[in-house]
Design a protein around this motif. Structure first.
Motif, PDB file in Angstrom:
ATOM      1  N   GLY A 142     -14.669  -3.795   5.436  1.00 47.65           N
ATOM      2  CA  GLY A 142     -14.878  -4.331   4.103  1.00 47.65           C
ATOM      3  C   GLY A 142     -14.345  -3.417   3.018  1.00 47.65           C
ATOM      4  O   GLY A 142     -13.848  -2.320   3.285  1.00 47.65           O
ATOM      5  N   PRO A 143     -14.464  -3.835   1.772  1.00 48.04           N
ATOM      6  CA  PRO A 143     -13.889  -3.070   0.657  1.00 48.04           C
ATOM      7  C   PRO A 143     -14.531  -1.700   0.443  1.00 48.04           C
ATOM      8  O   PRO A 143     -13.882  -0.782  -0.048  1.00 48.04           O
ATOM      9  CB  PRO A 143     -14.120  -3.985  -0.553  1.00 48.04           C
ATOM     10  N   ASP A 144     -15.801  -1.579   0.821  1.00 49.88           N
ATOM     11  CA  ASP A 144     -16.487  -0.288   0.664  1.00 49.88           C
ATOM     12  C   ASP A 144     -16.499   0.440   2.009  1.00 49.88           C
ATOM     13  O   ASP A 144     -17.514   0.964   2.453  1.00 49.88           O
ATOM     14  CB  ASP A 144     -17.912  -0.525   0.163  1.00 49.88           C
ATOM     15  N   ARG A 145     -15.332   0.499   2.633  1.00 45.91           N
ATOM     16  CA  ARG A 145     -15.248   0.963   4.016  1.00 45.91           C
ATOM     17  C   ARG A 145     -15.705   2.405   4.215  1.00 45.91           C
ATOM     18  O   ARG A 145     -16.274   2.743   5.261  1.00 45.91           O
ATOM     19  CB  ARG A 145     -13.826   0.793   4.546  1.00 45.91           C
ATOM     20  N   ASP A 146     -15.468   3.280   3.237  1.00 41.58           N
ATOM     21  CA  ASP A 146     -15.860   4.677   3.408  1.00 41.58           C
ATOM     22  C   ASP A 146     -17.377   4.819   3.500  1.00 41.58           C
ATOM     23  O   ASP A 146     -17.892   5.568   4.336  1.00 41.58           O
ATOM     24  CB  ASP A 146     -15.331   5.521   2.254  1.00 41.58           C
ATOM     25  N   TRP A 197     -19.490  -6.793   9.323  1.00 39.23           N
ATOM     26  CA  TRP A 197     -18.104  -6.377   9.115  1.00 39.23           C
ATOM     27  C   TRP A 197     -17.314  -7.551   8.543  1.00 39.23           C
ATOM     28  O   TRP A 197     -17.652  -8.718   8.767  1.00 39.23           O
ATOM     29  CB  TRP A 197     -17.462  -5.938  10.425  1.00 39.23           C
ATOM     30  N   ASN A 198     -16.212  -7.256   7.849  1.00 43.13           N
ATOM     31  CA  ASN A 198     -15.372  -8.327   7.302  1.00 43.13           C
ATOM     32  C   ASN A 198     -14.507  -8.990   8.362  1.00 43.13           C
ATOM     33  O   ASN A 198     -14.042 -10.110   8.178  1.00 43.13           O
ATOM     34  CB  ASN A 198     -14.467  -7.776   6.190  1.00 43.13           C
ATOM     35  N   ASP A 246     -12.207  -4.599  10.360  1.00 46.97           N
ATOM     36  CA  ASP A 246     -12.293  -4.459   8.904  1.00 46.97           C
ATOM     37  C   ASP A 246     -13.748  -4.247   8.488  1.00 46.97           C
ATOM     38  O   ASP A 246     -14.579  -5.142   8.631  1.00 46.97           O
ATOM     39  CB  ASP A 246     -11.723  -5.706   8.234  1.00 46.97           C
TER      40      ASP A 246
END
Length: 258
Positions: A86-90, A79-80, A84
């Motif tokens: 991250g940017p590709d969360r979906d 995880w970020n 979070d």
């Protein structure tokens, strides 16, 4: 949150009929067969998105706050941040959550009003083929298992339920990630056979198959060896978990920490 049970079956779960589990390894005074009562099993492993909701409501299980006694330094490292994905969360949200310790998996299960499966329950459910409860003679199923256990984990995990379900409607028991069981540490391999005279030598190395119930069951040997190598605080990039429930227990999730 977990929807209410319908017709006595918790949402997202299916019933696993009672059956018999034959342990791969056993000591001379242990039973050859273990009777497993009917239970409910989640159709898929817990996802990153589901675990994110858990840590939101249970701050002590966030990456920056969890105690090292309960999870090693790799905990949720993919995880970020604490909350979070991250940017590709979906995409990440639909993947099975990994880098989870046994303690964290148990805490999540308790919070949801469920529990982790026993080894006997997991193995019984995982023995079901695509078309029958006993997948021993299901050639297509056996080939699929062998293919996955002989293939390195992909760098990007697929979403849960991407694979074909077994006859009970359960996905991903093979073909996605390893999974914690509640009693993983009951595995019998306990030491190094080269220097320990007080152990059962048939449980080790090349002699491991001598005391096995089914010497041809390569995936079961791998699972047994993997369980034996774990400690409850370990977190691994391809190890997740799923929940089970007992028929008499209705899900009763709570917003407070376990």
């Amino acid at each position: 949150r977990t929807p209410a049970a319908r017709d006595g079956v918790p949402a997202g779960m299916v019933p696993i009929p009672a059956g018999i589990y034959s342990p791969l390894f056993r000591l001379p005074d242990e039973a050859r067969e273990v009777a497993v009562p009917t239970f409910f099993m989640a159709t898929a492993p817990v996802t990153n998105g589901e675990f994110l909701e858990f840590v939101r409501q249970n701050p002590r299980w966030r990456r920056s706050q969890v105690k090292r006694l309960f999870a090693d330094a790799g905990y949720l490292r993919h995880w970020n941040g604490d909350l979070d994905l991250g940017p590709d969360r979906d995409r990440v949200a639909s993947q099975p959550v990994v880098r989870i310790s046994w303690f964290a998996a148990k805490a999540y299960s308790d919070w949801m009003g469920y529990r982790l499966p026993t080894t006997a329950e997991w193995e019984l459910a995982a023995a079901a083929g695509f078309s029958r409860a006993d997948g021993t003679n299901d050639i297509e199923f056996q080939q699929a298992i062998a293919r996955w256990y002989g293939t390195p984990s992909p760098s990007v995990l697929p979403s849960v339920r991407s694979g074909r379900p077994n006859v009970h409607g359960v996905h991903d028991l093979h073909g996605l990630v390893w999974e914690w069981t509640g009693d993983f540490n009951t595995a019998l391999v306990t030491g190094d056979a080269r220097g320990d005279t007080g152990i059962e030598r048939q449980l080790f190395c090349g002699a491991g198959s001598l005391g096995a119930g089914d010497r041809s069951n390569f995936p079961a040997f791998m699972r047994s060896g993997f369980r034996s190598s774990l400690k409850a605080a370990y977190t691994i990039h391809n190890l997740g978990f799923r929940c089970v429930a007992d028929p008499a227990i209705a899900p009763s999730p709570t917003s407070s920490p376990p």
